[in-house]
Design an enzyme around this catalytic site. Structure first.
Site, PDB file in Angstrom:
ATOM      1  N   ASP A   1      13.181  38.144 -35.603  1.00 13.06           N
ATOM      2  CA  ASP A   1      11.749  37.885 -35.515  1.00 13.06           C
ATOM      3  C   ASP A   1      11.226  37.813 -34.092  1.00 13.06           C
ATOM      4  O   ASP A   1      10.170  38.351 -33.768  1.00 13.06           O
ATOM      5  CB  ASP A   1      11.443  36.572 -36.242  1.00 13.06           C
TER       6      ASP A   1
ATOM      7  N   ASP B   1      15.067  34.938 -31.261  1.00  8.09           N
ATOM      8  CA  ASP B   1      16.080  34.181 -31.988  1.00  8.09           C
ATOM      9  C   ASP B   1      16.816  35.092 -32.978  1.00  8.09           C
ATOM     10  O   ASP B   1      16.821  36.304 -32.828  1.00  8.09           O
ATOM     11  CB  ASP B   1      15.416  32.994 -32.699  1.00  8.09           C
TER      12      ASP B   1
ATOM     13  N   TYR C   1       5.837  30.262 -40.132  1.00 12.11           N
ATOM     14  CA  TYR C   1       4.868  31.237 -40.617  1.00 12.11           C
ATOM     15  C   TYR C   1       4.202  30.708 -41.881  1.00 12.11           C
ATOM     16  O   TYR C   1       4.332  31.279 -42.955  1.00 12.11           O
ATOM     17  CB  TYR C   1       5.528  32.600 -40.827  1.00 12.11           C
TER      18      TYR C   1
ATOM     19  N   GLU D   1       7.498  33.671 -24.821  1.00 16.84           N
ATOM     20  CA  GLU D   1       8.313  34.240 -25.883  1.00 16.84           C
ATOM     21  C   GLU D   1       7.713  35.583 -26.277  1.00 16.84           C
ATOM     22  O   GLU D   1       6.684  36.016 -25.753  1.00 16.84           O
ATOM     23  CB  GLU D   1       8.447  33.309 -27.106  1.00 16.84           C
TER      24      GLU D   1
END
Ligand SMILES: *[C@@H]1O[C@H](CO)[C@@H](O)[C@H](O)[C@H]1NC(C)=O
Ligand SMILES: *[C@@H]1O[C@H](CO)[C@@H](O)[C@H](O)[C@H]1NC(C)=O
Ligand SMILES: *[C@@H]1O[C@H](CO)[C@@H](O)[C@H](O)[C@H]1NC(C)=O
Ligand SMILES: *[C@@H]1O[C@H](CO)[C@@H](O)[C@H](O)[C@H]1NC(C)=O
Length: 637
Positions: A190, A193, A346, A565
């Site tokens: 995703d 990670d 999410y 990120e």
């Protein structure tokens, strides 16, 4: 809400905090990998080193309260989940008893043996270059698009193809299976990670497809159409696997460990995780129309892109998409209520927009008039039930503007009506009196977490609008395209710092990303890679990071996950806007210059080229229209 949420923090804060938080009732009922199903473990049990560890393994002391589980060892994972080919504690991992590389499967052994497997040798990494060299001083957006395609290649899980261009990625997750035992290898990790979330991955696929649908020339002119199709197929093939039977869909997978926050404690090569991933599927019959519809949309959208290449593949995709869509219609409600593990990562807030997205993609894919009519009905219901609150941006939770674009293709005679949401949101973004601000150097600012993902998505919507109206010589279409161009120039380093890894001017180099932070495959990688003050040794070309705060404030630090990120969905709208800018079919930067629109803001009405700042009051009527639209008044005929 900003997608990946609060729980993420646990992964990089102290283990003590993690355990405290988990002990407050957040523990799911999952059994620890490798242990019999049992009651949720207590905090003390989580901190204690695992007992039944095989010889020569990771029983090093694990001080409670230290990041990554102490001396680079993760207490939540058993040695059976890993191998290192060395009898030393390693990378939060362990060796298998007595197992030298020769005794391991050939497809996992090499990750710890030190060398590259034969199928990776001799392949140069396809480094896209820095993309700064256009003769007119503009960035080479086609080059950046190639880098963005590379980012998706770097996110792959499963058995990689022989021509994998990412020298620092190898096979991983080869033992992953669905709840019924079917193969579940593949897909994409995703973010930085080793989780896979079906909801944003499906959104990524359909949004990438939308970029190709609108701007195929952008991909073709930059030689990226094959890369795009292979990326789409990589994602869609995993959605097909996640649909492991006709009533189920995998919603999330994570590396061995009881919970997602625990899996996040691992810092190392994804290739080092050998144990099968934990999985959660949407239980049959439970609410989850949003997830099912997004998966249907992803497959239908991929079918649209592949219909001229492979009738068989497109047909398979449509057939599975229709089953998902039918089930979505029967299981209204939010998937995050049925799969609580995803909450905080999410969470979903609406589902009718997802149903409209699925119906409109299916209608585009099949030409079916009945499905087109269903899309229209879901659209109307979305506007009346969900239209108000979430209309400020486009993302996996707010599909309105994208659905509107598809509807404008399905009902060309109602183009104005269906593109009204893009107009409404753009007027909000461009109005200096709204609380969407502009930084001193010109970045639009809406959110502290991953702001540039929203900016890229809105720039994509702006270019869809330009695509629809440029031929009409619409002033508004020009203003919107200049907003998009200005924001992309900002991202690529117009003012000195590029927020796209590996490309543009002085790009960020410490994105929060495990694989990129590690050395070459086969090297030891552990939490020291997270703490390394230097740049990542592996370049994650093309990844858009979260980006600066409202004053252009930015810290290129690996643990700065809000600003630094990366994520699958963040690059999806970004790829669409790059395709638009590389296509030659939207208004040019020269057009922006001659229109006085190089600030990226400006009046959308009248012939003048007044820069936005100072053009007070121009947006008031449009804002009133936007408010009416949000209340459901304008959009439904
Ligand atoms: C971690 O391991 C290294 C190498 O074995 C050792 O030098 C260091 O003291 C250990 N640190 C802790 C906190 O145990
Ligand atoms: C990037 O491209 C520019 C323009 O061609 C060049 O001057 C510069 O040296 C390049 N930078 C790197 C790091 O390759
Ligand atoms: C699909 O799998 C789930 C979970 O294994 C099971 O509960 C369900 O009955 C299966 N459905 C079908 C149609 O096989
Ligand atoms: C900006 O305005 C929107 C809509 O009124 C509101 O939901 C949001 O909370 C506001 N954001 C900030 C930071 O004030």
């Amino acid at each position: 809400m900003a997608g990946r949420g609060r729980i993420w923090v646990i992964g990089i804060q102290s283990l003590g905090l993690a355990v405290a938080t988990l002990a407050q009732g957040a523990l799911p009922t999952a059994s620890l990998i490798g242990t019999p199903a049992a009651a949720a473990p207590t905090a003390a049990a989580l901190v204690a080193p695992r007992a039944a560890v095989v010889a020569g393994s990771c029983l090093a002391a694990i001080p409670a309260g230290s990041q990554c589980g102490g001396n680079e060892t993760n207490p939540y994972m058993t040695c059976a989940d890993f191998n290192s080919c060395q009898n030393t504690p390693w990378a939060g991992a362990c060796c298998q008893a007595g197992a030298g590389c020769a005794q391991l499967q050939s497809d996992t052994c090499w990750t710890c043996g030190g060398g590259l497997p034969p199928f990776l040798q001799g392949l140069p990494e396809s480094a896209p270059g820095n993309c700064t060299s256009m003769p007119n001083g503009d960035f080479d957006y086609g080059c950046v698009l190639g880098a963005s395609m590379f980012f998706y290649q770097a996110q792959r899980s499963g058995r990689l193809p022989a021509d994998n261009p990412v020298a620092w990625r190898g096979n991983s997750g080869l033992r992953d299976v669905a709840p019924n035992g079917n193969d579940l290898t593949g897909g994409w990790y995703d973010a930085g990670d080793t989780t896979r979330f079906t909801f944003p991955a499906a959104y990524t696929i359909s949004t990438l497809a939308l970029g190709y649908l609108a701007f195929p020339e952008g991909y073709q002119r930059s030689g990226q159409d094959v890369a795009l199709k292979r990326n789409l197929k990589w994602g869609a093939d995993w959605i097909l696997k996640a649909r492991f039977n006709s009533s189920s869909l995998v919603a999330v997978t994570w590396a061995p460990g009881a919970t997602i926050p625990q899996a996040h404690l691992f810092w190392g090569h994804p290739e080092d995780i050998v144990g099968p991933a934990a999985t959660r599927a949407l239980p049959p019959g439970r609410p989850g129309a949003d997830l099912l519809a997004q998966a249907a949309a992803a497959l239908a959208a991929t079918a649209v892109i592949f219909k001229d290449d492979s009738v068989d593949y497109a047909g398979e995709l449509i057939s599975v998409a229709e089953g998902l869509y039918a089930q979505a219609k029967d299981q209204e409600g939010l998937y995050s209520d049925s799969v609580p593990e995803v909450k905080g990562y999410y969470t979903s807030f609406s589902f009718v927009d997802d149903l409209a997205w699925a119906a409109s993609w299916l209608a585009v894919a099949t030409g079916d008039q009945y499905t087109r009519e269903e899309a229209r009905l879901y659209w109307q219901r979305h506007i009346s039930d969900e239209g108000g609150g979430e209309g400020r941006r486009f993302d996996y939770n707010n599909l309105q503007q994208g659905v509107g674009y598809l509807m404008s293709l399905l009902y060309p005679e109602k183009k104005d009506q269906y593109l009204q949401p893009i107009r409404s949101v753009m007027e909000l973004w461009l109005n200096e009196r709204s609380n969407i601000t502009f930084s001193p150097k010109g970045m639009a600012y809406i959110d502290s977490w991953g702001n540039l993902r929203y900016v890229a998505n809105q720039a994509f919507m702006a270019l869809l609008y330009n695509r629809a109206y440029k031929a009409d010589r619409s002033r508004r279409a020009l203003v919107y395209s200049c907003f998009a161009r200005k924001q992309l120039r900002y991202m690529l380093g117009e003012s000195g710092q590029s927020y796209v890894v590996g490309v543009g001017s002085s790009p960020v180099c410490r994105p929060h990303h495990r694989a990129a932070s590690c050395g070459p495959l086969g090297s030891r990688c552990d939490c020291s890679a997270l703490r390394n003050p230097g740049c990542n040794p592996n370049t994650l070309y093309g990844a858009l990071v979260g980006g600066p705060g409202p004053k252009d404030d930015f810290n290129d630090a690996r643990n700065n996950y809000q600003q630094n990120e990366v994520a699958l969905d963040w690059n999806a709208g970004f790829s669409g806007v790059l395709a638009g800018l590389a296509s030659g079919s939207v208004s040019s930067w020269e057009d922006c210059k001659s229109g006085g629109l190089t600030s990226g803001r400006g009046s959308t009405s009248g012939a003048g080229g007044a820069a936005a700042r100072g053009a007070k009051g121009w947006a008031a009527p449009l804002l009133a229209a936007a408010a009416a639209a949000a209340a459901g008044g304008l959009l439904v005929s």
